[in-house]
Design a protein around this motif. Structure first.
Motif, PDB file in Angstrom:
ATOM      1  N   ARG A 212      13.339   0.308  66.127  1.00  0.00           N
ATOM      2  CA  ARG A 212      12.958  -0.046  67.499  1.00  0.00           C
ATOM      3  C   ARG A 212      14.139  -0.479  68.364  1.00  0.00           C
ATOM      4  NH1 ARG A 212       7.292  -0.397  68.220  1.00  0.00           N
ATOM      5  NH2 ARG A 212       6.185  -0.831  66.294  1.00  0.00           N
ATOM      6  N   ILE A 213      15.034  -1.265  67.806  1.00  0.00           N
ATOM      7  CA  ILE A 213      16.084  -1.891  68.611  1.00  0.00           C
ATOM      8  C   ILE A 213      16.986  -0.870  69.307  1.00  0.00           C
ATOM      9  CG2 ILE A 213      17.807  -2.206  66.786  1.00  0.00           C
ATOM     10  CD1 ILE A 213      18.160  -5.085  67.999  1.00  0.00           C
ATOM     11  N   ASP A 214      17.330   0.239  68.629  1.00  0.00           N
ATOM     12  CA  ASP A 214      18.202   1.246  69.239  1.00  0.00           C
ATOM     13  C   ASP A 214      17.556   2.636  69.309  1.00  0.00           C
ATOM     14  OD1 ASP A 214      18.221   1.919  66.568  1.00  0.00           O
ATOM     15  OD2 ASP A 214      20.393   1.766  66.313  1.00  0.00           O
ATOM     16  N   GLU A 215      16.280   2.724  68.910  1.00  0.00           N
ATOM     17  CA  GLU A 215      15.498   3.962  68.931  1.00  0.00           C
ATOM     18  C   GLU A 215      16.146   5.091  68.126  1.00  0.00           C
ATOM     19  OE1 GLU A 215      14.249   5.047  72.872  1.00  0.00           O
ATOM     20  OE2 GLU A 215      13.415   3.060  73.259  1.00  0.00           O
ATOM     21  N   LYS A 216      16.871   4.720  67.080  1.00  0.00           N
ATOM     22  CA  LYS A 216      17.510   5.715  66.217  1.00  0.00           C
ATOM     23  C   LYS A 216      16.513   6.161  65.137  1.00  0.00           C
ATOM     24  CE  LYS A 216      21.283   6.847  63.278  1.00  0.00           C
ATOM     25  NZ  LYS A 216      22.346   6.467  62.427  1.00  0.00           N
ATOM     26  N   THR A 217      16.422   7.481  64.927  1.00  0.00           N
ATOM     27  CA  THR A 217      15.583   8.023  63.859  1.00  0.00           C
ATOM     28  C   THR A 217      16.317   7.822  62.539  1.00  0.00           C
ATOM     29  OG1 THR A 217      14.608   9.664  65.333  1.00  0.00           O
ATOM     30  CG2 THR A 217      14.429  10.081  62.976  1.00  0.00           C
ATOM     31  N   LEU A 218      15.680   7.079  61.626  1.00  0.00           N
ATOM     32  CA  LEU A 218      16.297   6.811  60.327  1.00  0.00           C
ATOM     33  C   LEU A 218      16.020   7.930  59.326  1.00  0.00           C
ATOM     34  CD1 LEU A 218      15.439   3.012  60.025  1.00  0.00           C
ATOM     35  CD2 LEU A 218      17.520   4.075  60.907  1.00  0.00           C
TER      36      LEU A 218
END
Length: 179
Positions: A128-134
């Motif tokens: 959520r914090i950086d909207e990066k897909t893990l």
């Protein structure tokens, strides 16, 4: 059809008609032949249709199926159950299934509805914090298409490793215990 093959067809039709009129082919023989062939043709239809959709599933899996992990996250051991699975995963919570820190997106796109049905399942875990897909998991499945009867529908899906738990276990790793 050309004239030669048309003549052959007409000749065969004439010979069959003569054999039927002479009594060489009895009407009951035709009925028995049809009754014997009907189940085989029916079974062939259903099995052929399932094989067709299974081939489609395999083809699509080869293109983009599987689990892709872009970043792993190390968490303390208390965040995992005895099987090494994240214990904070609540699948009934929709996008909040992983709590407040991560977004859990699960989508199904149907290519065919009914019997048989075929679909693509896509799962994403996003910080959520950086909207990066893990990481993400993409799979394809077929259900149904069987000969009607009292048994459950068959199914086929690929790739072998797919779905939410395998994806989560590859993204979320336990921090080593330091003692």
């Amino acid at each position: 059809m050309d004239g030669v093959s048309m003549t052959k067809v007409m000749r065969l039709r004439h010979q069959f008609r003569r054999a039927a009129q002479s009594g060489a082919i009895k009407p009951w023989m035709l009925v028995v032949l049809l009754l014997a062939l009907a189940p085989l043709l029916t079974l062939g239809f259903y099995e052929g249709r399932k094989a067709y959709w299974d081939a489609k599933v395999r083809e699509m899996c080869a293109k983009d199926g599987g689990i892709k992990v872009y970043e792993t996250v190390r968490l303390p051991p208390e965040k995992f159950n005895e099987w090494g699975q994240p214990n904070f995963f609540r699948p009934d919570q929709g996008e909040d299934a992983l709590g407040v820190d991560y977004v859990f997106k699960k989508q199904a796109a149907y290519y065919r509805r009914g019997n048989p049905e075929m679909w693509r399942a896509h799962i994403q875990v996003i910080r959520r914090i950086d909207e990066k897909t893990l990481g993400e998991s993409t799979s394809y499945s077929r259900r149904g298409g069987d000969l009607p009867g009292p048994v459950h529908d068959s199914s086929f899906g690929c790739p072998e490793e797919r779905g939410d738990i395998p994806l989560l276990m590859r993204i979320f790793k336990q921090k080593p215990d330091r003692k």
